[in-house]
Write a protein that holds these residues in place. Structure first.
Motif, PDB file in Angstrom:
ATOM      1  N   ILE A 150      40.266  54.474  49.004  1.00 49.57           N
ATOM      2  CA  ILE A 150      41.524  53.737  49.126  1.00 49.57           C
ATOM      3  C   ILE A 150      41.246  52.238  49.095  1.00 49.57           C
ATOM      4  CG2 ILE A 150      42.846  55.526  50.346  1.00 49.57           C
ATOM      5  CD1 ILE A 150      42.187  54.037  52.944  1.00 49.57           C
ATOM      6  N   ALA A 151      42.271  51.485  48.767  1.00 48.03           N
ATOM      7  CA  ALA A 151      42.095  50.031  48.666  1.00 48.03           C
ATOM      8  C   ALA A 151      42.412  49.357  49.997  1.00 48.03           C
ATOM      9  CB  ALA A 151      43.006  49.475  47.585  1.00 48.03           C
ATOM     10  N   ALA A 152      41.675  48.316  50.296  1.00 46.36           N
ATOM     11  CA  ALA A 152      42.030  47.444  51.427  1.00 46.36           C
ATOM     12  C   ALA A 152      42.230  46.041  50.871  1.00 46.36           C
ATOM     13  CB  ALA A 152      40.933  47.440  52.473  1.00 46.36           C
ATOM     14  N   ASN A 153      43.242  45.367  51.367  1.00 45.28           N
ATOM     15  CA  ASN A 153      43.516  43.996  50.913  1.00 45.28           C
ATOM     16  C   ASN A 153      43.063  43.006  51.968  1.00 45.28           C
ATOM     17  OD1 ASN A 153      44.836  44.793  48.493  1.00 45.28           O
ATOM     18  ND2 ASN A 153      46.525  45.501  49.796  1.00 45.28           N
ATOM     19  N   ILE A 154      42.307  42.040  51.519  1.00 45.76           N
ATOM     20  CA  ILE A 154      41.780  41.016  52.425  1.00 45.76           C
ATOM     21  C   ILE A 154      42.411  39.700  52.008  1.00 45.76           C
ATOM     22  CG2 ILE A 154      39.673  39.871  53.209  1.00 45.76           C
ATOM     23  CD1 ILE A 154      38.177  42.403  52.436  1.00 45.76           C
ATOM     24  N   SER A 155      43.013  38.990  52.935  1.00 52.73           N
ATOM     25  CA  SER A 155      43.639  37.729  52.533  1.00 52.73           C
ATOM     26  C   SER A 155      43.660  36.671  53.613  1.00 52.73           C
ATOM     27  CB  SER A 155      45.070  37.959  52.027  1.00 52.73           C
ATOM     28  OG  SER A 155      45.618  39.124  52.534  1.00 52.73           O
ATOM     29  N   ALA A 205      50.960  54.356  52.787  1.00 55.53           N
ATOM     30  CA  ALA A 205      51.327  55.512  51.972  1.00 55.53           C
ATOM     31  C   ALA A 205      50.072  56.239  51.463  1.00 55.53           C
ATOM     32  CB  ALA A 205      52.187  55.063  50.802  1.00 55.53           C
ATOM     33  N   ALA A 206      48.958  55.508  51.364  1.00 54.71           N
ATOM     34  CA  ALA A 206      47.722  56.087  50.832  1.00 54.71           C
ATOM     35  C   ALA A 206      46.908  56.792  51.911  1.00 54.71           C
ATOM     36  CB  ALA A 206      46.872  55.006  50.168  1.00 54.71           C
ATOM     37  N   PHE A 207      47.108  56.367  53.163  1.00 53.04           N
ATOM     38  CA  PHE A 207      46.328  56.974  54.242  1.00 53.04           C
ATOM     39  C   PHE A 207      47.025  56.761  55.572  1.00 53.04           C
ATOM     40  CE2 PHE A 207      43.114  56.410  57.651  1.00 53.04           C
ATOM     41  CZ  PHE A 207      42.581  57.696  57.656  1.00 53.04           C
ATOM     42  N   SER A 208      47.104  57.806  56.350  1.00 56.27           N
ATOM     43  CA  SER A 208      47.491  57.626  57.747  1.00 56.27           C
ATOM     44  C   SER A 208      46.421  58.294  58.596  1.00 56.27           C
ATOM     45  CB  SER A 208      48.885  58.183  58.023  1.00 56.27           C
ATOM     46  OG  SER A 208      48.912  59.564  57.744  1.00 56.27           O
ATOM     47  N   GLY A 209      46.128  57.681  59.723  1.00 56.90           N
ATOM     48  CA  GLY A 209      45.038  58.157  60.568  1.00 56.90           C
ATOM     49  C   GLY A 209      44.316  56.974  61.174  1.00 56.90           C
ATOM     50  N   VAL A 210      43.037  57.150  61.474  1.00 56.17           N
ATOM     51  CA  VAL A 210      42.310  56.133  62.228  1.00 56.17           C
ATOM     52  C   VAL A 210      41.191  55.518  61.383  1.00 56.17           C
ATOM     53  CG1 VAL A 210      40.863  55.728  64.265  1.00 56.17           C
ATOM     54  CG2 VAL A 210      42.820  57.276  64.414  1.00 56.17           C
ATOM     55  N   VAL A 211      41.095  54.208  61.426  1.00 57.01           N
ATOM     56  CA  VAL A 211      39.957  53.494  60.823  1.00 57.01           C
ATOM     57  C   VAL A 211      39.313  52.655  61.922  1.00 57.01           C
ATOM     58  CG1 VAL A 211      39.175  52.140  58.836  1.00 57.01           C
ATOM     59  CG2 VAL A 211      41.505  53.067  58.865  1.00 57.01           C
ATOM     60  N   ASN A 212      37.993  52.698  61.997  1.00 53.53           N
ATOM     61  CA  ASN A 212      37.284  51.811  62.922  1.00 53.53           C
ATOM     62  C   ASN A 212      36.654  50.670  62.127  1.00 53.53           C
ATOM     63  OD1 ASN A 212      37.981  53.632  64.848  1.00 53.53           O
ATOM     64  ND2 ASN A 212      35.896  54.117  65.500  1.00 53.53           N
TER      65      ASN A 212
END
Ligand code: LXE
Length: 653
Positions: A150-155, A205-212
Motif C-alpha cells: 500500500i502507498a503512504a504519503n509523506i508531506s 480505503a486500502a487498509f484498515s487495522g494497525v500500523v506501528n
C-alpha cells in the motif's frame, strides 16, 4: 609583569576635544606575552533545546519515542492524529531495537479516508524550497497484514492552512517485521510561517487495522554536508565567531539528575537505532542523535579543538559514587578518551575507525566533571567528594594513561586545596554589568605558578545582583543588552591582558530556543527558521576575529570607571588592534600613544546602542557592528560613543 610597571598610571589630562577630559593611554611596544590561539571559543551543552531542536539538524521532535512512558499523553509529545486515526505510544512486543522499545501505534478504523499522523517539529518546521529534506521512518504491521503493498504519503503541510508544500509517496510492504522507508522532500514553495507539520498518511480505503511506526526523521541538508550533522544557519553563525574550541557535553547536562541518567559517550554512537537517548538535566529527553562522534567530526570541520568533559562520579540530584565503587566510571572515562585519541590498535580507536575516522582526533584538554564548587559545601555534596577523592581518583588514573592531555579541574572558588594540584581550572561567573566592569582585573593578581585558567562560563544574567538566577521583572535578562555586552567586553579585556594564564574563555549558555528555554540569556537564540545574534554574540565575534598575536601592555584603566581598553599586536598583516569599551552613558575621548609609526588610516568596527537595547526575534538586527575607515596616526585620538565597543585596526607604517 610588564604591565604593572611605570606605565600603570592613569593619566587624565584636559584634552582639546569637545572640552572633555581626555584619557591618555601609553602603549608599550614590547609584548608581555603571546595571545593563545585557544583564547576564544564555545561552551556547549544541550540546554534550552540547543542540541535537539537546535544545532542538531533533525526537525522532528520525539522522533523515536525515547525515554517516554508508553500510553501517556506525554509520550505523544509533538504528535497528533490525522483523520480518524487513533494513536498511542506502545511498548512494542517486537521492539525496533533494544535501545528503542517504544513504537507509535496507529489504528486505522474501517471506512476511514486519508488518515495518519503528524509531527509539529520543535515548535514549528521551516519549509525551505532551496532544500531537499531526507525523510524516513520504520514501520511494521503487527496484527493483520494488508492484502498487498500500500502507498503512504509523506508531506510537509501548513498546520492550519493544510497547504501541501512538499509531498512524496512510498510503498509499504505487507510485513510484520520492521522495515525502513526513506524518501526525499523538496518543497515547491516556501511557507508563510513556521507553523507547519510533517505528515505520514495512508488511504483508509486500502487498509484498515494497525500500523506501528518507529524512528522517524526529517533532515534538511546539514552544515558542510556532515552526515547526521548540524543545522546550517546555526552552525554557520557559530563558524562566523571563529571559535577555537568547543567545550562539551556540559555543563549540568553532563551530570545526570541521577547516576543512571548521566551522559554516557558509548550510548551516543553508532546507528541511531542503537541510541536509547536519556532524560537530560534540563527537563527534556535528549535523543543523543548528536553523539560524541558527530560532535568530534563537526569540531574538526569547524577548525576547533575539543575541551571535552568526562563524568566525575557525581549526579546533580546529590549522589556521589563512593570511592570504593569509582573504578568502572573511571574506566568509562578512560574509554571515552581512548575513543577520541586511541590509535586503531586499541578497542576505542578501532571503534572510532569503524565509524569512519581512523585518525585520532585532536584532544589536548579534558575537564573532570562540572561545577563541583569545591569550597561551597553548603550547596551540595559535590564539593567535598570532589576534594576528598573524586578529583584525585580520576586525574591520577587518566593523567597516567594520557600524559600529554591537560586535565582541567572544575570550578574553583576561594583558593581551594586540591591534591594533586590541578594544572588548570575552569571558572564560571554569572553576574551583573557592574560586576563585569569592576572585575576586568580579576586575574591581574593571580599568582603565576604554571596554573592556567579556563573561564568556561560567563555572562551577564541580570542587572540586579540579588536576582542573577531569578525573574525578568527583577532584572533577569531574556536577551543580552548593549549594557551587558559592553560590560562583558571589559571582563574579556582582562582575559586578553592575562592570557599568559587564561588560555580559554567562553560565554554561556551558547544557544537557546525562543519557545522553550530553561536559561536566559543566550549568546544566540533561534526558532525553527531564524537565528538571532545577540549583542554579546557580536562582542564575542569582535574579540575573536580581532584576537591578535601579542599582548601590548598599556596604561591601566580605572576599575571604578566606565572606560576600558586593550591593545594587541597582530603579525599578519602587521597591525595594532585597539579595543575600547565605553560602558558609560557619556562620550569619552582617548589618545593612544602607539609605540611606533602607523599607516594614515585604519579600520573601525563599532557596536553601539542604548543600555537596554537587545536583538530579539522581532528585531534581530537592531544592534549590529558597523565597519568604517578612520584616520590614524601614532598619537591616535579616538572618541568612544556612550555604550559602545570599538575595535580599531591600524597597520604599522
Ligand atoms: C552552570 C552549568 O555548568 C551550566 O549547565 C549552567 C548553565 O550555563 C550553569 N548553571
Amino acid at each position: 609583569m610588564l604591565y604593572v610597571s611605570a606605565l600603570s598610571l592613569l593619566v587624565i589630562a584636559s584634552g582639546p576635544l569637545l572640552g572633555h577630559a581626555q584619557t591618555i593611554v601609553a602603549v608599550n611596544g614590547t609584548a608581555s606575552h603571546p595571545i593563545p590561539k585557544t583564547l576564544w571559543g564555545l561552551m556547549y551543552e544541550d540546554i534550552s533545546h540547543s542540541g535537539d531542536g537546535g544545532l542538531y539538524g533533525e526537525r522532528l521532535q520525539n522522533r523515536a519515542f525515547q525515554q517516554v512512558a508508553p500510553g501517556t499523553t506525554q509520550a505523544l509529545n509533538s504528535w497528533s492524529a490525522i483523520g480518524g486515526a487513533l494513536i498511542e505510544v506502545v511498548a512494542d512486543t517486537i521492539p525496533l531495537s533494544s535501545a528503542l522499545p517504544n513504537s507509535l501505534q496507529v489504528l486505522i478504523p474501517e471506512g476511514a479516508g486519508e488518515v495518519g499522523v503528524e509531527n509539529s517539529g520543535y515548535y514549528g518546521i521551516e519549509v525551505n524550497p532551496a532544500w531537499t529534506y531526507n525523510a524516513s521512518f520504520f514501520y511494521r504491521f503487527p496484527s493483520i497484514l494488508p492484502s498487498g503493498s500500500i502507498a503512504a504519503n509523506i508531506s510537509l503541510v501548513g498546520a492550519e492552512s493544510r497547504t501541501t508544500f512538499a509531498a512524496s509517496s512510498v510503498t509499504l510492504n505487507p510485513t510484520a517485521d520492521w522495515t525502513q522507508v526513506t524518501t526525499s522532500l523538496t518543497p515547491n514553495s516556501s511557507a508563510s510561517d513556521i507553523n507547519n507539520t510533517f505528515t505520514v498518511t495512508l488511504d483508509g480505503a486500502a487498509f484498515s487495522g494497525v500500523v506501528n511506526f518507529g524512528l522517524f526523521s526529517l533532515f534538511p541538508p546539514a552544515w558542510m554536508g556532515q552526515e547526521n550533522g548540524m543545522r546550517e544557519d546555526i552552525a554557520q553563525a557559530l563558524f562566523e565567531l571563529k571559535p577555537s574550541f568547543f567545550r562539551f557535553p556540559g555543563g549540568n547536562n553532563l551530570e545526570g539528575e541521577s547516576i543512571a541518567t548521566r551522559w554516557q559517550w558509548n550510548a551516543t554512537i553508532g546507528p541511531l537505532v542503537n541510541r536509547p537517548g536519556r532524560v537530560g538535566d534540563w527537563g527534556y529527553v535528549n535523543t543523543d542523535g548528536l553523539g560524541i562522534y558527530e560532535y568530534l567530526i563537526w569540531i574538526e570541520l569547524m577548525g576547533m579543538q575539543p575541551i571535552m568533559a568526562v563524568w566525575s562520579g557525581y549526579a546533580l540530584g546529590g549522589a556521589s559514587v563512593p570511592e570504593a565503587d569509582l573504578a568502572p566510571y573511571i574506566e568509562q572515562a578512560r574509554q571515552q578518551i581512548e575513543f577520541v585519541v586511541g590509535n586503531t590498535s586499541t578497542p576505542g580507536g578501532a571503534l572510532r575507525a569503524s565509524l569512519g575516522h581512523s585518525k585520532p582526533f585532536i584532544l589536548n584538554y579534558v575537564e573532570i566533571g562540572n561545577e563541583a564548587r569545591f569550597t561551597c559545601d553548603f550547596i551540595s555534596a559535590a564539593p567535598s567528594t570532589y576534594r576528598s577523592y573524586r578529583w584525585a581518583s580520576f586525574v591520577d588514573a587518566l593523567q597516567n594513561e594520557y600524559p600529554s592531555i591537560r586535565f582541567i579541574a572544575t570550578t574553583r572558588y576561594n583558593n581551594p586545596v586540591l591534591a594533586p594540584k590541578p594544572k588548570s581550572y575552569d571558572l564560571h561567573v554569572y553576574q551583573t554589568p557592574t560586576w563585569f566592569r569592576q572585575n576586568g582585573g580579576y586575574y591581574d593578581s593571580v599568582t603565576r605558578d604554571g596554573t592556567t585558567f579556563f573561564e568556561g562560563e560567563y555572562a551577564t544574567t541580570s542587572t540586579n545582583s540579588s536576582n542573577l538566577y531569578g525573574i525578568p521583572e527583577q532584572g533577569r535578562l531574556i536577551y543580552p543588552t548593549v549594557q551587558a555586552s559592553v560590560s562583558e567586553a571589559v571582563f574579556m579585556m582582562g582575559f586578553e591582558r592575562n592570557s599568559d594564564i587564561v588560555f580559554a574563555a567562553s560565554y554561556a549558555p551558547l544557544l537557546g530556543h525562543v519557545t522553550e528555554h530553561q536559561w536566559t540569556p543566550n549568546l544566540l537564540s533561534f526558532d525553527s527558521e531564524q537565528v538571532i545574534k545577540s549583542t554579546s554574540y557580536w562582542v564575542q565575534q569582535m574579540f575573536s576575529a580581532n584576537k591578535g598575536d601579542w599582548y601590548l601592555p598599556s596604561t591601566l584603566a580605572n576599575t571604578a570607571g566606565t572606560l576600558f581598553w586593550s591593545v594587541v599586536k597582530q603579525d599578519t598583516p602587521l597591525a595594532f588592534i585597539l579595543k575600547i569599551s565605553n560602558a558609560g552613558t557619556a562620550t569619552a575621548s582617548l589618545v593612544f600613544e602607539l609605540p611606533s609609526a602607523v599607516a594614515s588610516s585604519g579600520t573601525l568596527i563599532q557596536l553601539q546602542g542604548s543600555a537596554t537595547d537587545s536583538n530579539t526575534p522581532d528585531n534581530p538586527n537592531l544592534i549590529v557592528p558597523v565597519t568604517s575607515t578612520i584616520a590614524a596616526k601614532q598619537n591616535l585620538t579616538f572618541t568612544a560613543p556612550a555604550l559602545s565597543l570599538s575595535v580599531i585596526t591600524v597597520p604599522l607604517a
